[in-house]
Design a protein around this motif. Structure first.
Motif, mmCIF file in Angstrom:
data_model
loop_
_atom_site.group_PDB
_atom_site.id
_atom_site.type_symbol
_atom_site.label_atom_id
_atom_site.label_comp_id
_atom_site.label_asym_id
_atom_site.label_seq_id
_atom_site.Cartn_x
_atom_site.Cartn_y
_atom_site.Cartn_z
ATOM 1 N N GLN A 58 -85.948 56.112 29.245
ATOM 2 C CA GLN A 58 -86.812 57.042 29.952
ATOM 3 C C GLN A 58 -86.873 56.723 31.440
ATOM 4 N N ASP A 131 -84.000 56.295 24.322
ATOM 5 C CA ASP A 131 -85.435 56.149 24.117
ATOM 6 C C ASP A 131 -86.180 57.090 25.054
ATOM 7 N N GLU A 132 -86.681 58.197 24.505
ATOM 8 C CA GLU A 132 -87.413 59.202 25.283
ATOM 9 C C GLU A 132 -86.679 59.554 26.578
ATOM 10 N N GLY A 135 -88.502 62.027 28.897
ATOM 11 C CA GLY A 135 -89.942 61.844 29.064
ATOM 12 C C GLY A 135 -90.439 61.980 30.480
ATOM 13 N N THR A 164 -87.956 60.347 20.149
ATOM 14 C CA THR A 164 -88.606 61.428 20.887
ATOM 15 C C THR A 164 -89.954 61.781 20.277
ATOM 16 N N HIS A 165 -90.835 62.295 21.123
ATOM 17 C CA HIS A 165 -92.094 62.889 20.675
ATOM 18 C C HIS A 165 -91.954 64.409 20.585
ATOM 19 N N ASP A 166 -90.863 64.940 21.096
ATOM 20 C CA ASP A 166 -90.672 66.379 21.236
ATOM 21 C C ASP A 166 -90.121 66.985 19.937
#
Length: 190
Positions: A58, A131-132, A135, A164-166
């Motif tokens: 990120q 990793d993200e 972000g 991801t959080h997406d």
């Protein structure tokens, strides 16, 4: 293309670090490309990462005193490749052929992430850990970065493991692994 999803603190980044050989498990084993990482010493792990693994974070992790081209060239030089042809080809591939002489501070966030992605692909990794990676980017730039990662995944044949959080981003993966409290609670295949 595998996406790892879950709430903050669920163990996504820890799992990525274990899979990539950046961290060592307190128990159990980790096998990457047929090699048990827990049995390798630091030199062997470094060699494996250099030869088979790429990383995109990120925060980009670019070296501020090197140009975009030089940042991409670093992993190649560590392997003894001094020719800048691969770096130039990757700069073109990520749409930055005219920005190779710029330093990270002279590039936008999206451009920095494209340099980081090109650097990650410079050693033609068998597996790319991300990793993200979007972000810190706006939605449009983040989408373009993911499109590029998916294209490189498809064209180069590199396995992509993405935290991801997406949910929209995760839905593009072939497999989604869901974590909660350090445990896998489910997976979806597309």
């Amino acid at each position: 293309f595998v996406a790892i999803v879950g709430p903050s603190g669920s163990g996504k980044t820890t799992l990525l670090g274990l899979l990539a050989g950046l961290d060592r498990p307190s128990t159990g084993t980790v096998v990457l490309d047929g090699q048990e990482l827990t049995r390798l010493d630091e030199d062997a792990l470094a060699r494996l990462r250099s030869e088979k693994v790429g990383f995109v974070f990120q925060s980009f992790q670019l070296i501020p005193t090197l140009t975009a081209r030089e940042n991409i060239q670093v992993p190649l030089e560590l392997r003894g490749e001094r020719n800048g042809k691969v770096a130039d080809e990757l700069l073109t591939r990520v749409g930055l052929a005219d920005r190779g002489h710029h330093y990270p501070a002279q590039l936008s966030g999206g451009e920095q992430q494209r340099v980081a992605l090109a650097r990650a692909f410079s050693n033609r990794p068998r597996i790319l850990f991300a990793d993200e990676p979007t972000g810190n980017l706006d939605a449009g730039t983040g989408g373009a970065i993911i499109d590029l990662m998916v294209e490189l995944n498809r064209d180069v044949g590199t396995t992509l493991v993405l935290v991801t959080h997406d949910p929209d981003l995760a839905s593009r993966a072939h497999r989604i692994i869901r974590l909660l409290d350090g445990r896998m609670i489910g997976q979806t295949m597309s």
